[in-house]
Design a protein around this motif. Structure first.
Motif, PDB file in Angstrom:
ATOM      1  N   LEU A  90      10.503  29.197  18.797  1.00  0.00           N
ATOM      2  CA  LEU A  90      11.678  27.741  18.273  1.00  0.00           C
ATOM      3  C   LEU A  90      12.390  27.465  17.474  1.00  0.00           C
ATOM      4  O   LEU A  90      13.600  28.056  16.888  1.00  0.00           O
ATOM      5  CB  LEU A  90      11.463  26.620  19.468  1.00  0.00           C
ATOM      6  N   LEU A  91      11.291  27.577  16.395  1.00  0.00           N
ATOM      7  CA  LEU A  91      11.039  26.841  14.918  1.00  0.00           C
ATOM      8  C   LEU A  91      12.753  28.020  13.998  1.00  0.00           C
ATOM      9  O   LEU A  91      13.823  28.063  14.104  1.00  0.00           O
ATOM     10  CB  LEU A  91      10.780  25.963  14.537  1.00  0.00           C
ATOM     11  N   GLU A  92      11.598  28.974  14.239  1.00  0.00           N
ATOM     12  CA  GLU A  92      12.227  30.660  13.394  1.00  0.00           C
ATOM     13  C   GLU A  92      13.499  31.078  14.359  1.00  0.00           C
ATOM     14  O   GLU A  92      14.205  31.782  13.953  1.00  0.00           O
ATOM     15  CB  GLU A  92      11.247  31.554  14.416  1.00  0.00           C
ATOM     16  N   SER A  93      14.109  30.537  15.471  1.00  0.00           N
ATOM     17  CA  SER A  93      15.400  30.881  16.485  1.00  0.00           C
ATOM     18  C   SER A  93      16.315  30.370  15.740  1.00  0.00           C
ATOM     19  O   SER A  93      17.931  30.137  16.657  1.00  0.00           O
ATOM     20  CB  SER A  93      14.867  31.314  17.879  1.00  0.00           C
ATOM     21  N   ARG A  94      16.375  28.967  15.109  1.00  0.00           N
ATOM     22  CA  ARG A  94      17.415  28.067  15.005  1.00  0.00           C
ATOM     23  C   ARG A  94      18.255  29.105  14.274  1.00  0.00           C
ATOM     24  O   ARG A  94      17.576  29.899  13.322  1.00  0.00           O
ATOM     25  CB  ARG A  94      16.676  26.994  13.963  1.00  0.00           C
ATOM     26  N   LEU A  95      19.483  28.280  14.552  1.00  0.00           N
ATOM     27  CA  LEU A  95      20.357  29.701  13.559  1.00  0.00           C
ATOM     28  C   LEU A  95      20.782  29.476  12.236  1.00  0.00           C
ATOM     29  O   LEU A  95      20.286  30.794  11.449  1.00  0.00           O
ATOM     30  CB  LEU A  95      21.984  28.794  14.167  1.00  0.00           C
ATOM     31  N   ASP A  96      20.073  28.276  11.479  1.00  0.00           N
ATOM     32  CA  ASP A  96      20.231  28.225   9.930  1.00  0.00           C
ATOM     33  C   ASP A  96      19.255  29.316   9.237  1.00  0.00           C
ATOM     34  O   ASP A  96      18.957  29.526   8.790  1.00  0.00           O
ATOM     35  CB  ASP A  96      20.205  26.506   9.585  1.00  0.00           C
ATOM     36  N   ASN A  97      17.546  28.817  10.027  1.00  0.00           N
ATOM     37  CA  ASN A  97      16.377  29.435   9.431  1.00  0.00           C
ATOM     38  C   ASN A  97      17.331  31.152   9.292  1.00  0.00           C
ATOM     39  O   ASN A  97      17.050  31.522   8.611  1.00  0.00           O
ATOM     40  CB  ASN A  97      16.078  28.843  10.384  1.00  0.00           C
ATOM     41  N   ILE A 129      26.567  24.886  14.415  1.00  0.00           N
ATOM     42  CA  ILE A 129      25.270  24.234  14.847  1.00  0.00           C
ATOM     43  C   ILE A 129      24.344  25.033  14.465  1.00  0.00           C
ATOM     44  O   ILE A 129      23.445  25.942  14.774  1.00  0.00           O
ATOM     45  CB  ILE A 129      25.357  24.218  16.583  1.00  0.00           C
ATOM     46  N   PRO A 130      23.724  24.449  13.295  1.00  0.00           N
ATOM     47  CA  PRO A 130      22.626  25.218  12.495  1.00  0.00           C
ATOM     48  C   PRO A 130      21.376  25.233  13.459  1.00  0.00           C
ATOM     49  O   PRO A 130      20.997  26.121  13.101  1.00  0.00           O
ATOM     50  CB  PRO A 130      22.947  23.729  11.009  1.00  0.00           C
ATOM     51  N   SER A 131      21.375  23.886  15.148  1.00  0.00           N
ATOM     52  CA  SER A 131      19.948  23.900  15.697  1.00  0.00           C
ATOM     53  C   SER A 131      20.364  25.253  16.989  1.00  0.00           C
ATOM     54  O   SER A 131      19.588  25.340  17.731  1.00  0.00           O
ATOM     55  CB  SER A 131      20.109  22.632  16.213  1.00  0.00           C
ATOM     56  N   TYR A 132      21.582  26.182  16.788  1.00  0.00           N
ATOM     57  CA  TYR A 132      21.938  26.797  18.121  1.00  0.00           C
ATOM     58  C   TYR A 132      20.222  27.818  18.072  1.00  0.00           C
ATOM     59  O   TYR A 132      19.973  28.223  16.946  1.00  0.00           O
ATOM     60  CB  TYR A 132      22.886  27.651  17.280  1.00  0.00           C
ATOM     61  N   ILE A 133      20.266  27.894  19.270  1.00  0.00           N
ATOM     62  CA  ILE A 133      19.395  28.520  19.862  1.00  0.00           C
ATOM     63  C   ILE A 133      19.884  30.616  19.164  1.00  0.00           C
ATOM     64  O   ILE A 133      20.332  30.363  20.664  1.00  0.00           O
ATOM     65  CB  ILE A 133      17.967  28.279  20.735  1.00  0.00           C
ATOM     66  N   VAL A 134      18.847  30.952  18.719  1.00  0.00           N
ATOM     67  CA  VAL A 134      19.642  32.530  18.761  1.00  0.00           C
ATOM     68  C   VAL A 134      18.494  33.379  19.853  1.00  0.00           C
ATOM     69  O   VAL A 134      17.341  33.052  19.870  1.00  0.00           O
ATOM     70  CB  VAL A 134      19.913  33.277  17.566  1.00  0.00           C
ATOM     71  N   LYS A 135      19.059  34.428  20.482  1.00  0.00           N
ATOM     72  CA  LYS A 135      18.587  35.251  21.286  1.00  0.00           C
ATOM     73  C   LYS A 135      18.046  36.629  20.413  1.00  0.00           C
ATOM     74  O   LYS A 135      18.866  36.752  20.051  1.00  0.00           O
ATOM     75  CB  LYS A 135      18.903  35.188  22.872  1.00  0.00           C
ATOM     76  N   ALA A 136      17.296  36.904  21.262  1.00  0.00           N
ATOM     77  CA  ALA A 136      16.360  37.636  20.678  1.00  0.00           C
ATOM     78  C   ALA A 136      17.904  38.829  21.592  1.00  0.00           C
ATOM     79  O   ALA A 136      17.901  38.657  22.258  1.00  0.00           O
ATOM     80  CB  ALA A 136      15.362  38.418  21.600  1.00  0.00           C
ATOM     81  N   GLY A 137      18.220  40.173  20.455  1.00  0.00           N
ATOM     82  CA  GLY A 137      19.427  40.890  20.732  1.00  0.00           C
ATOM     83  C   GLY A 137      20.158  40.475  19.815  1.00  0.00           C
ATOM     84  O   GLY A 137      21.295  41.068  20.196  1.00  0.00           O
ATOM     85  N   ASP A 138      20.766  38.600  19.349  1.00  0.00           N
ATOM     86  CA  ASP A 138      22.030  38.976  19.406  1.00  0.00           C
ATOM     87  C   ASP A 138      22.394  39.022  17.938  1.00  0.00           C
ATOM     88  O   ASP A 138      21.518  39.182  16.705  1.00  0.00           O
ATOM     89  CB  ASP A 138      21.825  37.501  19.214  1.00  0.00           C
ATOM     90  N   VAL A 139      23.343  39.199  17.592  1.00  0.00           N
ATOM     91  CA  VAL A 139      24.026  39.542  16.086  1.00  0.00           C
ATOM     92  C   VAL A 139      25.027  38.757  15.715  1.00  0.00           C
ATOM     93  O   VAL A 139      25.597  37.799  15.569  1.00  0.00           O
ATOM     94  CB  VAL A 139      24.795  40.355  16.591  1.00  0.00           C
ATOM     95  N   PHE A 180      13.422  40.519  17.266  1.00  0.00           N
ATOM     96  CA  PHE A 180      12.473  40.302  18.721  1.00  0.00           C
ATOM     97  C   PHE A 180      12.423  38.591  18.033  1.00  0.00           C
ATOM     98  O   PHE A 180      12.354  38.286  17.437  1.00  0.00           O
ATOM     99  CB  PHE A 180      11.153  40.683  18.767  1.00  0.00           C
ATOM    100  N   VAL A 181      11.619  37.305  18.900  1.00  0.00           N
ATOM    101  CA  VAL A 181      11.009  36.401  18.469  1.00  0.00           C
ATOM    102  C   VAL A 181      10.357  36.385  18.182  1.00  0.00           C
ATOM    103  O   VAL A 181       9.107  36.703  18.540  1.00  0.00           O
ATOM    104  CB  VAL A 181      11.480  34.893  19.805  1.00  0.00           C
ATOM    105  N   PRO A 182       9.452  36.161  16.746  1.00  0.00           N
ATOM    106  CA  PRO A 182       8.065  36.345  16.096  1.00  0.00           C
ATOM    107  C   PRO A 182       7.313  35.711  16.896  1.00  0.00           C
ATOM    108  O   PRO A 182       7.604  34.389  17.033  1.00  0.00           O
ATOM    109  CB  PRO A 182       8.414  36.179  14.792  1.00  0.00           C
ATOM    110  N   LYS A 183       5.782  36.405  16.514  1.00  0.00           N
ATOM    111  CA  LYS A 183       4.664  35.234  16.522  1.00  0.00           C
ATOM    112  C   LYS A 183       4.578  34.862  15.630  1.00  0.00           C
ATOM    113  O   LYS A 183       5.498  35.234  14.176  1.00  0.00           O
ATOM    114  CB  LYS A 183       3.384  36.002  17.346  1.00  0.00           C
ATOM    115  N   PHE A 184       3.090  33.801  15.386  1.00  0.00           N
ATOM    116  CA  PHE A 184       3.198  33.541  14.364  1.00  0.00           C
ATOM    117  C   PHE A 184       2.816  34.017  13.273  1.00  0.00           C
ATOM    118  O   PHE A 184       2.697  33.889  11.334  1.00  0.00           O
ATOM    119  CB  PHE A 184       2.162  32.085  14.198  1.00  0.00           C
TER     120      PHE A 184
END
Length: 204
Positions: A90-97, A129-139, A180-184
């Protein structure tokens, strides 16, 4: 803005790590905690270790508010699978990150402002929105009018860090695909992070 970032980066000393792995980190000059008694080594309780782990993650991802961070925890335990891995995802998927990890700007704090000011699109649509959650495959892409900004050019040309494996970055187009959404284990943390202790902290 520089003073704000410098103040926040002092957290590297507070939590005993160079959180972003930067040569300019205050931690490199003084590895002990700030303050009169900073050089004393106090015994840390289990609760203290959990609290530090939480604070380090919050600061690393741009000083996320406690209210928002607790929401990430709630979502992480709601999802199936390992809660600590879910939290990192979830944290890695933030748009600002992801803007920061794509090297479009030099710090995660700058990334928050960059997104806020409307310089970024996701799948061709402006998102501020910095906290926007980006999905795998999004550009993710820097908007056309913003691609030649000095802050962007300087970050892309910097050789101080690499883009992680879950981002396919096109530096010419200034775009990045979140593959892809990363693992730790996939996240290139410069400091020791312990998301399992964060889960323990909130589960008390």
């Amino acid at each position: 803005m520089k003073s704000i970032v410098a103040a926040k980066k002092k957290n590297s000393r507070r939590y005993g790590d160079n959180l972003w792995g930067e040569a300019s980190s205050p931690y490199n000059k003084r590895s002990y905690r700030p303050g009169q008694h900073g050089q004393r080594k106090a015994k840390v309780t289990d609760y203290g270790q959990q609290l530090i782990a939480k604070q380090k993650l919050k600061v690393y991802y741009g000083n996320i508010s406690e209210k928002q961070f607790r929401k990430y925890y709630a979502e992480a335990i709601r999802r199936s699978g390992d809660a600590a891995e879910n939290l990192i995802g979830l944290l890695e998927s933030r748009l600002d990150n992801l803007v920061y990890k794509s090297k479009f700007v030099s710090t995660v704090f700058a990334a928050r402002q960059f997104v806020n000011h409307g310089h970024v699109t996701v799948n061709g649509k402006k998102v501020n929105i910095p906290s926007y959650i980006v999905k795998a495959g999004d550009v993710i892409e820097v908007r056309e009018k913003s691609k030649d900004l000095a802050i962007v050019m300087a970050a892309i040309e910097s050789q101080t860090r690499e883009c992680p494996s879950y981002l396919e970055v096109d530096t010419k187009k200034k775009s990045a695909k979140y593959t892809f959404v990363p693992k730790f284990e996939d996240v290139p943390y410069a400091a020791v992070m312990e998301p399992n202790l964060v889960i323990e902290y909130y589960s008390r």
